[in-house]
Design a protein around this motif. Sequence first.
Motif, PDB file in Angstrom:
ATOM      1  N   ILE A  43       0.518  -1.150  -0.178  1.00  0.00           N
ATOM      2  CA  ILE A  43       0.072  -0.039  -0.066  1.00  0.00           C
ATOM      3  C   ILE A  43       0.873   1.301   0.146  1.00  0.00           C
ATOM      4  O   ILE A  43       1.837   1.398   0.692  1.00  0.00           O
ATOM      5  N   ALA A  44       0.548   2.045  -0.619  1.00  0.00           N
ATOM      6  CA  ALA A  44       1.409   3.566  -0.830  1.00  0.00           C
ATOM      7  C   ALA A  44       1.258   4.136   0.320  1.00  0.00           C
ATOM      8  O   ALA A  44       0.284   4.486   1.008  1.00  0.00           O
ATOM      9  N   PRO A  45       2.384   4.626   0.747  1.00  0.00           N
ATOM     10  CA  PRO A  45       2.520   5.599   2.215  1.00  0.00           C
ATOM     11  C   PRO A  45       1.399   6.546   2.106  1.00  0.00           C
ATOM     12  O   PRO A  45       0.765   6.946   3.112  1.00  0.00           O
ATOM     13  N   GLY A  46       1.259   7.078   0.846  1.00  0.00           N
ATOM     14  CA  GLY A  46       0.273   8.434   0.856  1.00  0.00           C
ATOM     15  C   GLY A  46      -1.043   7.936   1.142  1.00  0.00           C
ATOM     16  O   GLY A  46      -2.096   8.808   1.421  1.00  0.00           O
ATOM     17  N   ASN A  47      -1.623   6.689   0.979  1.00  0.00           N
ATOM     18  CA  ASN A  47      -2.883   6.355   1.230  1.00  0.00           C
ATOM     19  C   ASN A  47      -3.242   6.419   2.918  1.00  0.00           C
ATOM     20  O   ASN A  47      -4.413   6.389   3.284  1.00  0.00           O
ATOM     21  N   ALA A  48      -2.304   6.576   3.699  1.00  0.00           N
ATOM     22  CA  ALA A  48      -2.595   7.040   5.035  1.00  0.00           C
ATOM     23  C   ALA A  48      -3.404   8.106   5.071  1.00  0.00           C
ATOM     24  O   ALA A  48      -4.201   8.309   6.190  1.00  0.00           O
ATOM     25  N   GLU A  49      -3.352   9.179   4.066  1.00  0.00           N
ATOM     26  CA  GLU A  49      -4.110  10.340   4.229  1.00  0.00           C
ATOM     27  C   GLU A  49      -5.343  10.078   3.544  1.00  0.00           C
ATOM     28  O   GLU A  49      -6.150  11.135   3.566  1.00  0.00           O
ATOM     29  N   TYR A  50      -5.596   9.208   2.949  1.00  0.00           N
ATOM     30  CA  TYR A  50      -6.770   8.848   2.152  1.00  0.00           C
ATOM     31  C   TYR A  50      -8.174   8.723   2.952  1.00  0.00           C
ATOM     32  O   TYR A  50      -8.096   7.983   3.889  1.00  0.00           O
ATOM     33  N   ALA A  51      -9.152   9.603   2.550  1.00  0.00           N
ATOM     34  CA  ALA A  51     -10.350   9.150   3.257  1.00  0.00           C
ATOM     35  C   ALA A  51     -11.643   9.678   2.483  1.00  0.00           C
ATOM     36  O   ALA A  51     -12.684   9.752   2.808  1.00  0.00           O
ATOM     37  N   GLN A  52     -11.385   9.992   1.214  1.00  0.00           N
ATOM     38  CA  GLN A  52     -12.359  10.506   0.478  1.00  0.00           C
ATOM     39  C   GLN A  52     -12.645   9.645  -1.008  1.00  0.00           C
ATOM     40  O   GLN A  52     -12.794  10.024  -1.941  1.00  0.00           O
ATOM     41  N   ASN A  53     -12.390   8.353  -1.036  1.00  0.00           N
ATOM     42  CA  ASN A  53     -12.350   7.329  -2.059  1.00  0.00           C
ATOM     43  C   ASN A  53     -11.445   7.628  -3.108  1.00  0.00           C
ATOM     44  O   ASN A  53     -11.464   7.507  -4.240  1.00  0.00           O
ATOM     45  N   GLN A  54     -10.123   8.220  -2.595  1.00  0.00           N
ATOM     46  CA  GLN A  54      -9.103   8.456  -3.520  1.00  0.00           C
ATOM     47  C   GLN A  54      -8.463   7.035  -4.028  1.00  0.00           C
ATOM     48  O   GLN A  54      -8.074   7.053  -5.162  1.00  0.00           O
ATOM     49  N   SER A  55      -8.515   5.894  -3.157  1.00  0.00           N
ATOM     50  CA  SER A  55      -8.125   4.819  -3.451  1.00  0.00           C
ATOM     51  C   SER A  55      -8.900   3.973  -4.581  1.00  0.00           C
ATOM     52  O   SER A  55      -8.118   3.458  -5.522  1.00  0.00           O
ATOM     53  N   LEU A  56     -10.232   4.525  -4.740  1.00  0.00           N
ATOM     54  CA  LEU A  56     -10.837   4.100  -5.941  1.00  0.00           C
ATOM     55  C   LEU A  56     -10.636   4.824  -7.278  1.00  0.00           C
ATOM     56  O   LEU A  56     -10.360   4.108  -8.287  1.00  0.00           O
ATOM     57  N   SER A  57     -10.034   5.951  -6.900  1.00  0.00           N
ATOM     58  CA  SER A  57      -9.794   7.013  -8.266  1.00  0.00           C
ATOM     59  C   SER A  57      -8.454   6.132  -8.858  1.00  0.00           C
ATOM     60  O   SER A  57      -8.085   6.167  -9.908  1.00  0.00           O
ATOM     61  N   ASP A  58      -7.647   6.010  -7.705  1.00  0.00           N
ATOM     62  CA  ASP A  58      -6.199   5.485  -8.209  1.00  0.00           C
ATOM     63  C   ASP A  58      -6.398   4.234  -8.957  1.00  0.00           C
ATOM     64  O   ASP A  58      -5.795   3.891  -9.782  1.00  0.00           O
ATOM     65  N   PHE A  59      -7.410   3.368  -8.548  1.00  0.00           N
ATOM     66  CA  PHE A  59      -7.672   2.144  -9.176  1.00  0.00           C
ATOM     67  C   PHE A  59      -8.240   2.339 -10.600  1.00  0.00           C
ATOM     68  O   PHE A  59      -7.761   1.497 -11.464  1.00  0.00           O
ATOM     69  N   ALA A  60      -8.979   3.209 -10.711  1.00  0.00           N
ATOM     70  CA  ALA A  60      -9.653   3.513 -12.015  1.00  0.00           C
ATOM     71  C   ALA A  60      -8.337   4.119 -13.092  1.00  0.00           C
ATOM     72  O   ALA A  60      -8.732   4.065 -14.128  1.00  0.00           O
ATOM     73  N   LYS A  61      -7.304   4.878 -12.413  1.00  0.00           N
ATOM     74  CA  LYS A  61      -6.346   5.311 -13.278  1.00  0.00           C
ATOM     75  C   LYS A  61      -5.238   4.459 -13.316  1.00  0.00           C
ATOM     76  O   LYS A  61      -4.262   4.874 -13.785  1.00  0.00           O
ATOM     77  N   ASP A  62      -5.268   3.085 -13.156  1.00  0.00           N
ATOM     78  CA  ASP A  62      -4.356   2.035 -13.117  1.00  0.00           C
ATOM     79  C   ASP A  62      -3.264   2.470 -12.337  1.00  0.00           C
ATOM     80  O   ASP A  62      -1.957   2.146 -12.619  1.00  0.00           O
ATOM     81  N   LYS A  63      -3.237   2.973 -11.192  1.00  0.00           N
ATOM     82  CA  LYS A  63      -2.053   3.291 -10.252  1.00  0.00           C
ATOM     83  C   LYS A  63      -2.221   2.327  -9.125  1.00  0.00           C
ATOM     84  O   LYS A  63      -1.211   2.090  -8.481  1.00  0.00           O
ATOM     85  N   THR A  64      -3.385   1.778  -8.798  1.00  0.00           N
ATOM     86  CA  THR A  64      -3.391   0.699  -7.962  1.00  0.00           C
ATOM     87  C   THR A  64      -4.256  -0.550  -8.464  1.00  0.00           C
ATOM     88  O   THR A  64      -5.222  -0.509  -9.319  1.00  0.00           O
ATOM     89  N   ALA A  65      -3.667  -1.987  -8.013  1.00  0.00           N
ATOM     90  CA  ALA A  65      -4.197  -2.950  -8.894  1.00  0.00           C
ATOM     91  C   ALA A  65      -5.413  -3.421  -7.956  1.00  0.00           C
ATOM     92  O   ALA A  65      -6.016  -4.278  -8.711  1.00  0.00           O
ATOM     93  N   MET A  66      -5.471  -3.457  -6.599  1.00  0.00           N
ATOM     94  CA  MET A  66      -6.751  -4.058  -6.099  1.00  0.00           C
ATOM     95  C   MET A  66      -7.159  -3.281  -5.043  1.00  0.00           C
ATOM     96  O   MET A  66      -6.392  -2.146  -4.515  1.00  0.00           O
TER      97      MET A  66
END
Length: 438
Positions: A253-276
């Motif tokens: 998990i990227a260190p920056g995800n520690a600050e995520y709280a607004q569905n940014q992980s879904l945006s990363d997924f949709a942009k091929d930055k995160t695989a799962m």
Amino acid sequence: MRRIRAAAVGAVTLSFALTAAACGGGSSGTEGSNEQPKTLTYWASNQGANLEVDKEVLQPELDKFEKETGIEVKLEVVPWSDLLNRILTATTSGQGPDVLNIGNTWSASLQASGALLPWDAENFEAIGGKDRFVESALGSTGAQGQDPAAVPLYSMAYALYYNKKMFADAGIEKPPATWDELVETGKKLSKDGKWGLGAEGSNLSNNIHQVFVLAKQHGADFFTADGKADFTSDGAVAAVKQYVDLMAEDKIIAPGNAEYAQNQSLSDFAKDKTAMVLWQTASATFKSQGMNEDEWGVAPAPVQSGEPGPGKATNSMVAGINMAVFKNTKNIDGAKKFVKFMTSDEEQVILNKAYGSIPPVKAAQQDPAFDTPALAVLRDTLAGSATALPQVPEESQFETVVGTAVKELFADAAAGRAVTTESVRAKLEEAQQQMPAK
């Protein structure tokens, strides 16, 4: 989706609000009156990509209800960041809507306020009977041994969503079924600025959902059988450490995800930055971000054994939205008619199809719309391997204090500070001290 951002802000004050709410939120009797039979006010939770999407989904159905009954429903879609505080204010002031949506994890906490209409046998009969609803959904409607405080409206469960192209590019043929496989797969994918798994480290409710499930897999719970907070058992500590270690130790998990709280992980997924990503009913969000359905796959969330089931094979909390009625409504008959309408077989198909969720009504669940590969995984999870969060009055405080502890541990991991069993236990001890004494 946006729905999981339960309004944890202010939840820690819920224990103080409940005493006042028990006096101010409800009428002196068990039900309200019929002083205003031609109108209802309805607070809907934000289920779609934004508030306007919800209005587009709901208003045609409310117009249909008005045509059938002559009752106008005044709609307000309330953001998740505001919803719990709005409800708490309404319970203490007595100035709330007639009907409202609540996160199902809040059911027991709000039930303790005394402000919501109890759904006894007579009230359930007025909407077609309790046996119409799936048992797992009924499990998140209030404390055991009491009449439910709400009625299931939308059901959801967690699953593992994976990016097919990123998997194919890495030579990975199938999604992981165990946590060991997930870590191994994540390490293969975490390179060249891309990461194996997304998380929302500052999202308190999401933190709770994940560590609650892992605690079940470790044979632990966060409350004792008699409802006392039990945050520092070996199993609970192991669960929190395992989750945070996906960033701290496994580095998938990227260190920056520690600050995520607004569905940014879904945006990363949709942009091929995160695989799962581990999420509940994410398909509508992916679609809103430009992903085609054939670009992602869905599999059951991992368990230690690889085979989801009850007990230690639990792989999701029972997620969803319930519908409640304020006891002091001035249109009690209309409120029941509206709940009956919204939970009818026909409306359940329409609404849950629009939101990509699963109907908690048995007959509606059989509609072919919910037999797609993605929704079938969620439906099967709810039926066989999902467990309700503790139905105790202090559940909202639990989300806040333990969710915050996990958030702070993610911050430590992102900063390169060691996350040890001792540091996890210390954080959980601190969280437990913030809970009201029983």
